[in-house]
Design an enzyme around this catalytic site. Structure first.
Site, PDB file in Angstrom:
ATOM      1  N   HIS A   1       0.806  -1.220   0.000  1.00 44.68           N
ATOM      2  CA  HIS A   1       0.000   0.000   0.000  1.00 44.68           C
ATOM      3  C   HIS A   1       0.836   1.267   0.000  1.00 44.68           C
ATOM      4  O   HIS A   1       0.416   2.304  -0.499  1.00 44.68           O
ATOM      5  CB  HIS A   1      -1.014  -0.031   1.142  1.00 44.68           C
ATOM      6  CG  HIS A   1      -2.170  -0.919   0.810  1.00 44.68           C
ATOM      7  ND1 HIS A   1      -2.317  -2.162   1.364  1.00 44.68           N
ATOM      8  CD2 HIS A   1      -3.163  -0.776  -0.084  1.00 44.68           C
ATOM      9  CE1 HIS A   1      -3.389  -2.735   0.841  1.00 44.68           C
ATOM     10  NE2 HIS A   1      -3.917  -1.923  -0.035  1.00 44.68           N
TER      11      HIS A   1
ATOM     12  N   CYS B   1      -9.672  -3.281 -10.433  1.00 43.67           N
ATOM     13  CA  CYS B   1      -9.223  -2.078  -9.730  1.00 43.67           C
ATOM     14  C   CYS B   1      -7.847  -2.276  -9.085  1.00 43.67           C
ATOM     15  O   CYS B   1      -7.354  -1.405  -8.387  1.00 43.67           O
ATOM     16  CB  CYS B   1     -10.242  -1.644  -8.681  1.00 43.67           C
ATOM     17  SG  CYS B   1     -10.479  -2.874  -7.392  1.00 43.67           S
TER      18      CYS B   1
END
Ligand code: PEP
Ligand code: MG
Length: 697
Positions: A285, A601
């Site tokens: 992330h 996504c």
């Protein structure tokens, strides 16, 4: 098996630091690697053991044999040979002091950054430790002193940013400096301490009360200030606990072993020129965040921390993964030249922004944006996003002592929905808490395998109210914005998960309606396909939901059983692996049967080669960081639907991700060249027509 002999050119041989560098590099390969000092006729040592390598007694001029056996033996041998060959290797390699001049990492966020090295050392800076004191007087003294220190730190950072003309960032820090000594918070904290609370607890509780007060006001700007109050309180609390709260003091390249996404989010953007990490991976992330902030980043460079020791500046290329330590003028010129070529390509791609994305023969593909907060909406719209395919709402939950309230969430979701309007949908993902985004306020015990643990929708059992609050906020926000809400759940693994999502959604609507609030009729509901079991169950899941959104980051880590944050497994984290592509093909087939659309996504959607293969596999929508949309649009415009289908059919039977990537890039390059020729010939024929006209006239 590969075996080579090489003469060691390192000034200090393989002692101490160079040995550590060598071992780190060896450890980044999966092959077993042995090292033997041929000159001393010594025994073989494990090249991944620093003790073993040091005890081989390798000095400059010795000849060593390296034997590698495994899938990446060629790369391992070549890389270690270069390292030992020092300056005579193909790159600058290790210099005469054993320091690495140029090292390779994995590209994580495009762009080039050159600047001072600022090394983040995590000791004590991560969480907030509770502190015990002997009297209320001591607690008061520590609270006031820490508040003053925090204010001084923030003010000096702000001054620095103003000097560099980053006035927007400076303003935020100036406001935070005031909040640090705000009597409403400090006096309340002192009062709590007098009633027996510890100093850290007192500060956090007092600040939370102020933050909630701000958040409850129906004003988006004030809601953002609530987050600032919490940030400041965390800073004061850490200072009370004696932990460093360090930030770069000038624009720098942040160098670290690992960096939590929340920490990068906390750093004033003007101060972070680039990020270089020894650990991490492109789908961690922190890398995704760097991409969305437009910060160049290189990750998984095991030799990094040794290489930068004592260095003043560093240059990173987030597109190739190269890191140059104390680069010389020639290297800097080469980097600048490279960047100029890329800039020209970016400008050409940006010229297509006004058009909807389509292949050369007119097949439309919806391009959507991934966002983290409503403040990303303007950038996404400017990049030509036709909506939001992934709103990572967990970012609203990070760096907090308690989850955001329903009103705070309503403000955020409503802002995003209103920015995109009733036609361009905003898919809100329920908070993906867990994995590498833990939330201390949940008070959950540490898990041995957080990515396989109680993550995302799995929290529903023990934190049902957390999900219900979020769903109520989505219903209410949509009612206020006058749009149909779109929601999806991450980490869905079973039919029961999808059924629970629908049940929670309906229960939240019943609660909102019972309170007499206006509420839309329906919520378009989807599931993320990122767990292999969900992909296998796609035909059944498709009958329960309105759409699928494939999260290729997690799908890859779970299909290949390779932790997405583990730099040693970077080679297993490419979502173009045929095993992942076959899984995606099965998901598309399952969705087609039920007639529901499929989006992707994950990061693969934002990579032109990935986008090409995905469209070829029949995916309907691509959702990516806003900055990636130009590149995808331009890539797809140069190729036909038939070419993409053929590419995908071939990719499903390829042996590995590298082969697929090379094939996809080859097709896209040909498409780009054809497009450029077409533009040239159209403008040539325009000129020719103009000449004919002129001569006729
Ligand atoms: C994914 O896993 O691909 C995804 C989009 O979700 P995240 O990266 O936030 O886990
Ligand atoms: Mg995911």
């Amino acid at each position: 098996m590969r075996s080579i002999e090489v003469e060691v050119r390192l000034e200090s041989g393989l002692h101490a630091r160079p040995a550590a560098t060598f071992v780190r590099s060896a450890a980044s390969f999966s092959s077993t690697i042995r090292l033997e000092n041929v000159t001393l006729a010594g025994p073989e040592a494990d090249a991944k053991s620093v003790v073993g390598v040091m005890s081989a007694g390798v000095e400059k001029g010795h000849v060593v044999r390296i034997v590698a056996d495994g899938a990446d033996e060629d790369r391992a041998v070549d890389s270690l040979r270069r390292l030992l060959a020092g300056r005579d290797g193909p790159s600058r390699g290790v210099d005469s002091t054993g320091r690495l001049g140029r090292i390779d990492g994995t590209p994580a966020a495009p762009g080039i950054a050159v600047g001072p090295v600022w090394q983040y050392r995590p000791r004590g800076a991560g969480g907030v430790a509770l502190v015990t004191v002997s009297s209320a007087g001591e607690a008061e003294m520590r609270i006031r002193k820490a508040a003053d220190t925090a204010a001084a730190q923030l003010q000096s950072l702000a001054t620095r940013l103003r000097e560099m003309s980053h006035h927007g960032d400076a303003e935020i820090l100036e406001a935070q400096a005031l909040m640090a000594v705000d009597p409403a918070i400090v006096d309340e904290a002192v009062a709590l301490a007098r009633r027996g609370a510890g100093p850290v607890e007192a500060v956090l509780t007092a600040a939370e009360a102020s933050a909630e007060l701000l958040a409850a006001l129906d004003d988006a700007l004030l809601a953002a200030r609530a987050a600032d109050v919490r940030d400041v309180a965390t800073r004061v609390a850490r200072i009370i606990g004696g932990a460093h709260v360090e930030l770069p003091t000038e624009p720098s390249v942040v160098v670290a072993d690992e960096l939590a996404p929340s920490l990068l989010a906390e750093m004033p953007p003007g101060l972070v020129l680039g990020v270089a990490l020894a650990g991490g991976s492109p789908t961690a992330h922190v890398a995704i965040l760097a991409r969305s902030l437009g910060i160049p980043a290189v990750v998984a460079a095991p030799a990094l921390l040794d290489a930068v020791r004592g260095a003043a500046t560093v240059a990173i290329d987030g597109e190739t993964g190269e890191i140059s330590v104390d680069p010389d003028p020639a290297e800097l010129r080469a980097l600048a030249d490279r960047e100029a070529v890329r800039e020209a390509r970016r400008r050409a791609a940006a010229a297509l922004r006004g058009r909807l994305a389509a292949t050369a023969d007119g097949q439309r593909i919806r391009l959507l944006a991934n966002i983290r907060s409503s403040s990303d909406a303007p950038g996404a719209l400017e990049a030509g996003a036709e909506g939001v395919g992934l709103f990572r709402t967990e970012y609203l939950f990070l760096r907090r002592q308690s989850p955001p309230t329903e009103s705070e969430q309503i403000i955020e979701y409503r802002r995003a929905m209103e920015a995109f309007g009733p036609v361009r949908s905003v898919v809100i993902r329920l908070a993906d808490i867990g994995g590498d985004k833990s939330m201390p306020f949940l008070g959950r015990p540490d898990e041995p395998n957080p990515f396989l643990g109680v993550r995302a929708i799995r929290l529903a059992d023990e934190s049902r109210e957390l999900l219900l609050t979020q769903l109520r906020a989505i219903w209410r926000a949509a009612g206020l914005a006058g749009v149909t809400p779109h929601v999806m759940a991450p980490m869905v693994a079973t039919i029961a998960d999808a059924e629970m999502l629908r049940e929670l959604r309906d229960a939240a609507r019943t609660q909102v309606a019972a309170a007499g609030t206006a509420c839309p009729e329906r919520m378009v509901t989807g599931v993320m396909i990122e767990v292999p079991s969900a992909a296998i169950l796609a035909p059944e899941l498709a009958r329960l939901v309105d759409f699928f959104s494939i999260g290729t980051n997690d799908l890859t880590q779970y299909v290949l059983a390779a932790d997405r944050g583990n730099p040693s497994l970077a080679r297993l984290q490419d979502a173009l692996h045929p095993a992942v592509l076959r899984t995606i093909a099965a998901v598309v087939a399952g969705a087609d049967e039920a007639g529901i659309p499929v989006a992707v996504c994950g990061e693969l959607a934002g990579d032109p080669a990935g986008a090409a293969v995905l469209v070829g596999l029949g995916v309907d929508e691509l959702s990516a960081e806003a900055r990636s949309l130009d590149g995808i649009r331009a890539a797809l415009a140069g190729v036909t639907r038939g070419e993409l289908r053929a590419l995908a059919t071939w990719a499903l039977t390829a042996t590995d991700a590298e082969t697929v990537r090379a094939g996809a890039n080859d097709l896209l390059d040909r498409g780009e060249r054809a497009k450029a020729n077409e533009v040239r010939s159209t403008s040539a024929s325009r000129e020719a027509r103009a000449r004919v006209k002129r001569s006729a006239g």
